[in-house]
Design a protein around this motif. Sequence first.
Motif, PDB file in Angstrom:
ATOM      1  N   MET A   1       0.829  -1.202   0.000  1.00  0.00           N
ATOM      2  CA  MET A   1       0.000   0.000   0.000  1.00  0.00           C
ATOM      3  C   MET A   1       0.863   1.251   0.000  1.00  0.00           C
ATOM      4  O   MET A   1       1.964   1.247   0.539  1.00  0.00           O
ATOM      5  N   ALA A   2       0.352   2.281  -0.555  1.00  0.00           N
ATOM      6  CA  ALA A   2       1.163   3.481  -0.762  1.00  0.00           C
ATOM      7  C   ALA A   2       1.589   4.138   0.552  1.00  0.00           C
ATOM      8  O   ALA A   2       2.672   4.693   0.637  1.00  0.00           O
ATOM      9  N   ASP A   3       0.719   4.065   1.570  1.00  0.00           N
ATOM     10  CA  ASP A   3       1.084   4.763   2.795  1.00  0.00           C
ATOM     11  C   ASP A   3       1.869   3.879   3.773  1.00  0.00           C
ATOM     12  O   ASP A   3       2.082   4.239   4.912  1.00  0.00           O
ATOM     13  N   ASP A   4       2.311   2.703   3.305  1.00  0.00           N
ATOM     14  CA  ASP A   4       3.186   1.883   4.158  1.00  0.00           C
ATOM     15  C   ASP A   4       4.631   2.323   3.973  1.00  0.00           C
ATOM     16  O   ASP A   4       5.136   2.374   2.861  1.00  0.00           O
ATOM     17  N   LEU A   5       5.288   2.616   5.089  1.00  0.00           N
ATOM     18  CA  LEU A   5       6.709   2.954   5.007  1.00  0.00           C
ATOM     19  C   LEU A   5       7.529   1.675   5.028  1.00  0.00           C
ATOM     20  O   LEU A   5       8.510   1.518   4.317  1.00  0.00           O
ATOM     21  N   LEU A   6       7.097   0.746   5.873  1.00  0.00           N
ATOM     22  CA  LEU A   6       7.849  -0.490   6.072  1.00  0.00           C
ATOM     23  C   LEU A   6       6.870  -1.649   6.098  1.00  0.00           C
ATOM     24  O   LEU A   6       5.817  -1.551   6.732  1.00  0.00           O
ATOM     25  N   ALA A   7       7.215  -2.695   5.386  1.00  0.00           N
ATOM     26  CA  ALA A   7       6.384  -3.895   5.445  1.00  0.00           C
ATOM     27  C   ALA A   7       7.287  -5.095   5.651  1.00  0.00           C
ATOM     28  O   ALA A   7       8.183  -5.356   4.855  1.00  0.00           O
ATOM     29  N   ILE A   8       7.064  -5.786   6.752  1.00  0.00           N
ATOM     30  CA  ILE A   8       7.874  -6.967   7.048  1.00  0.00           C
ATOM     31  C   ILE A   8       7.021  -8.186   6.815  1.00  0.00           C
ATOM     32  O   ILE A   8       5.864  -8.240   7.236  1.00  0.00           O
ATOM     33  N   HIS A   9       7.591  -9.142   6.102  1.00  0.00           N
ATOM     34  CA  HIS A   9       6.812 -10.333   5.806  1.00  0.00           C
ATOM     35  C   HIS A   9       7.580 -11.585   6.209  1.00  0.00           C
ATOM     36  O   HIS A   9       8.672 -11.827   5.731  1.00  0.00           O
ATOM     37  N   ASP A  10       6.992 -12.336   7.119  1.00  0.00           N
ATOM     38  CA  ASP A  10       7.487 -13.651   7.516  1.00  0.00           C
ATOM     39  C   ASP A  10       8.981 -13.641   7.874  1.00  0.00           C
ATOM     40  O   ASP A  10       9.757 -14.469   7.422  1.00  0.00           O
ATOM     41  N   LEU A  11       9.365 -12.722   8.706  1.00  0.00           N
ATOM     42  CA  LEU A  11      10.768 -12.592   9.122  1.00  0.00           C
ATOM     43  C   LEU A  11      11.138 -13.695  10.112  1.00  0.00           C
ATOM     44  O   LEU A  11      10.405 -13.944  11.080  1.00  0.00           O
ATOM     45  N   ARG A  12      12.264 -14.334   9.841  1.00  0.00           N
ATOM     46  CA  ARG A  12      12.763 -15.362  10.769  1.00  0.00           C
ATOM     47  C   ARG A  12      14.240 -15.111  11.057  1.00  0.00           C
ATOM     48  O   ARG A  12      15.053 -15.088  10.131  1.00  0.00           O
ATOM     49  N   THR A  13      14.558 -14.912  12.309  1.00  0.00           N
ATOM     50  CA  THR A  13      15.955 -14.746  12.712  1.00  0.00           C
ATOM     51  C   THR A  13      16.259 -15.779  13.790  1.00  0.00           C
ATOM     52  O   THR A  13      15.620 -15.804  14.840  1.00  0.00           O
ATOM     53  N   TYR A  14      17.189 -16.660  13.458  1.00  0.00           N
ATOM     54  CA  TYR A  14      17.506 -17.756  14.377  1.00  0.00           C
ATOM     55  C   TYR A  14      18.921 -17.598  14.922  1.00  0.00           C
ATOM     56  O   TYR A  14      19.798 -17.040  14.263  1.00  0.00           O
ATOM     57  N   PHE A  15      19.121 -18.118  16.110  1.00  0.00           N
ATOM     58  CA  PHE A  15      20.464 -18.163  16.698  1.00  0.00           C
ATOM     59  C   PHE A  15      20.923 -19.610  16.785  1.00  0.00           C
ATOM     60  O   PHE A  15      20.222 -20.443  17.340  1.00  0.00           O
ATOM     61  N   TYR A  16      22.080 -19.846  16.204  1.00  0.00           N
ATOM     62  CA  TYR A  16      22.635 -21.200  16.255  1.00  0.00           C
ATOM     63  C   TYR A  16      23.615 -21.265  17.422  1.00  0.00           C
ATOM     64  O   TYR A  16      24.810 -21.139  17.248  1.00  0.00           O
ATOM     65  N   THR A  17      23.091 -21.443  18.608  1.00  0.00           N
ATOM     66  CA  THR A  17      23.942 -21.434  19.795  1.00  0.00           C
ATOM     67  C   THR A  17      24.545 -22.814  20.005  1.00  0.00           C
ATOM     68  O   THR A  17      24.119 -23.795  19.386  1.00  0.00           O
ATOM     69  N   GLU A  18      25.522 -22.858  20.916  1.00  0.00           N
ATOM     70  CA  GLU A  18      26.148 -24.145  21.219  1.00  0.00           C
ATOM     71  C   GLU A  18      25.138 -25.132  21.783  1.00  0.00           C
ATOM     72  O   GLU A  18      25.257 -26.337  21.603  1.00  0.00           O
ATOM     73  N   ASP A  19      24.131 -24.584  22.491  1.00  0.00           N
ATOM     74  CA  ASP A  19      23.158 -25.466  23.128  1.00  0.00           C
ATOM     75  C   ASP A  19      22.042 -25.887  22.183  1.00  0.00           C
ATOM     76  O   ASP A  19      21.274 -26.782  22.502  1.00  0.00           O
ATOM     77  N   GLY A  20      21.942 -25.196  21.056  1.00  0.00           N
ATOM     78  CA  GLY A  20      20.899 -25.569  20.118  1.00  0.00           C
ATOM     79  C   GLY A  20      20.321 -24.359  19.414  1.00  0.00           C
ATOM     80  O   GLY A  20      20.806 -23.240  19.554  1.00  0.00           O
ATOM     81  N   LEU A  21      19.262 -24.609  18.666  1.00  0.00           N
ATOM     82  CA  LEU A  21      18.666 -23.574  17.826  1.00  0.00           C
ATOM     83  C   LEU A  21      17.694 -22.716  18.642  1.00  0.00           C
ATOM     84  O   LEU A  21      16.835 -23.235  19.340  1.00  0.00           O
ATOM     85  N   VAL A  22      17.862 -21.397  18.548  1.00  0.00           N
ATOM     86  CA  VAL A  22      16.931 -20.482  19.202  1.00  0.00           C
ATOM     87  C   VAL A  22      16.219 -19.687  18.118  1.00  0.00           C
ATOM     88  O   VAL A  22      16.844 -18.939  17.372  1.00  0.00           O
ATOM     89  N   LYS A  23      14.898 -19.882  18.033  1.00  0.00           N
ATOM     90  CA  LYS A  23      14.128 -19.139  17.035  1.00  0.00           C
ATOM     91  C   LYS A  23      13.681 -17.825  17.658  1.00  0.00           C
ATOM     92  O   LYS A  23      12.569 -17.711  18.161  1.00  0.00           O
ATOM     93  N   ALA A  24      14.595 -16.845  17.655  1.00  0.00           N
ATOM     94  CA  ALA A  24      14.344 -15.587  18.356  1.00  0.00           C
ATOM     95  C   ALA A  24      13.202 -14.815  17.689  1.00  0.00           C
ATOM     96  O   ALA A  24      12.370 -14.219  18.364  1.00  0.00           O
TER      97      ALA A  24
END
Lengths: 324, 331
Positions: A1-24
């Motif tokens: 839409m024209a009046d949207d400045l930012l549109a985030i779609h299905d964002l996934r940021t994961y952390f691959y830690t020593e203890d395992g996967l963190v889906k932050a």
Amino acid sequence: MADDLLAIHDLRTYFYTEDGLVKAVDGVSFKIKKGEVLGVVGESGCGKSITAMSILKLIDPPGKIISGDVIFEGINLIELKEDDIRKIRGASISVIFQEPMTSLNPVFTIGDQIGEAIMLHQDLDKVNARKKAIEMLKTVGIPRADEVVDEYPHELSGGMRQRAMIAMAISCNPKLLIADEPTTALDVTIQAQILELMRNLKNDLGSSVMLITHDLGVVAEMADYVIVMYAGKIVEEAEVVELFKNAKHPYTIGLLQSKPVIMRDEDRLNSIPGQVPNPLHMPSGCYFHPRCSHAMDICRESQPELKEVCEGHKAACWLYEGVI
Amino acid sequence: MPGTITKRGEMMRQYITRRLIQMIPILIGISILLFFILQLAPGDIFSTMMNPHMTAEMKEELRHQLHLDQPAYIQYFYWVQGVLKGDFGDSFYFKQPVTRVINTYIWNSFLLSLVSFILSVIISIPIGVISATRQYSRFDYFFTVVALIGISIPSFYFGLLLIKWFSVDLKLFPVSGMMTPGVNFVGMEKAADILYHMALPCIVLTLSSVAGLMRYTRSSMLEVIRQDYIKTARAKGLRERVVIYKHALRNAMIPVITIFGMWLPGLFSGAIITESIFNWPGIGPIELLAVNNRDYPLLMGINLILALLTLLGNLIADITYALVDPRIRLK
Ligand SMILES: Nc1ncnc2c1ncn2[C@@H]1O[C@H](COP(=O)(O)OP(=O)(O)O)[C@@H](O)[C@H]1O
Ligand code: SF4
Ligand SMILES: [Mg+2]
């Protein structure tokens, strides 16, 4: 839409830690309109900061943005190269962090640190950048701006430092200002002043604001639209009045009920029984079910989707399945 | 602002003057302590000197001349009397003024130590920084191993190894000494000759100090890059290079720079083992000689200089600390 400045779609940021996967951040989608203040609330550790930092691709290993689109003014930031996204950082999108005490570099003067951003993004030399820095310090209401410009962060109080941070963040007229718990570390009176300042600046600059907080009082005062996060997901979103009047998700209701009269009471979020789940061992089904008094069998088995529960109001909860 | 700068300069001058004055009683205390500790060691110069031509009477006579037959506190006063006139006495062993002996050897030590110090700084700081920014990378692991070797390998062993490889087998470098004997080089040729002789001992000294300094820089840097202001710097849109080498390094170097001051006495004290192995005419082997021969005047002279340098080093460390960290105020 024209009046949207930012549109985030299905964002996934994961952390691959020593203890395992963190889906932050686990499949988050939302939009910020031009001039709008988006409030992002949720208990500590639910992924608010990581969502914000993912917008600017400021995720350090072991973290990684796995997928998703971050469309800002028609450009997908996720696909930008480091050199290109750097031109957006601090210029059209800037950030104010939670800790004014530690967010400024102790060995450079306030003027150097503000001037640095100005010289980088606007074609100004050192002398003019300094002038602009003083001007910005005045804009955010710092007295003796022409002296403070040569002072070091440790010479300022917490409130003044946060003002200096804001001066730095708005120095290049950002279209989006991300404020990550900008008042959490401050005294109540200073908090109110900083919020007032941010509201005025936002109106003057016409910027959009992504305001992250775990303080519903701040949201009520500042935000136009609110998203509620839990364990890396959005569990509810609505316009601010609707959300406060008509909260649907048991988690949001819990947050609202635990909101005390006095704003800065550290205990208030503990009054939802139970704890934020361990990100390494998420519960099955609805992540909130171990703490939810309405939990049903289906809640333990399968995860509810974020769906419209009434007009302009979404929630992810089995209680509202089939409502519309 | 010029006003604040002069004020700061004035404060600094006062601070330094006060610290220098404070050093006087400390040095007196140290000299007393040193003197009496040295006296505690059994024997004197004549008990180790096996001179067959010296009769018991001659030894007694000499002892009397050197006041060695007097109580320790009397000897101390004789010594102080001399020092106040700039006379540290004569070395028993060298039969020369202590100042001349020290002057002959200490600059050779200083030269070797300074070059290896500069080399270690140039080598270890960039490696430490890169190791920190690429923690757990192959680069980091490689230099972790190098540091481990550098710290654990004894310098006498490493020195002998280098002599075996580079001097004996490959004949690339001289086995020992500081200049080619029998040749009188001047100017650049002399400098080149010294550098040529310095190479191996310098490598030995550099390896051991690089190891420590590199790890120190790395851990300091790791600490700094986790800080919020680094996030702020990145969020401003700065290049990663600027974030690391301006915002992070400046902070990470604060603890590192301050240890440089502590190294000041080390630049003059001589590396006993390395200098001995390479026959480098430094002060290190002379110290050993002085100890073995109960050469009190020489020992007192060397130790007092090192004590003074230690105090000066501390002062320099405090001043640099205040210069690089605006949060520190000199009081
Ligand atoms: N450097 C990291 N390493 C591993 N996990 C992290 C890291 N940073 C954040 N996380 C995970 O991401 C989750 C969300 O963090 P964050 O976005 O900072 O929460 P908040 O909502 O309090 O801002 C946390 O629960 C944490 O487990
Ligand atoms: S889905 Fe079930 S457990 Fe989750 S919030 Fe709704 S009622 Fe509670
Ligand atoms: Mg946070």
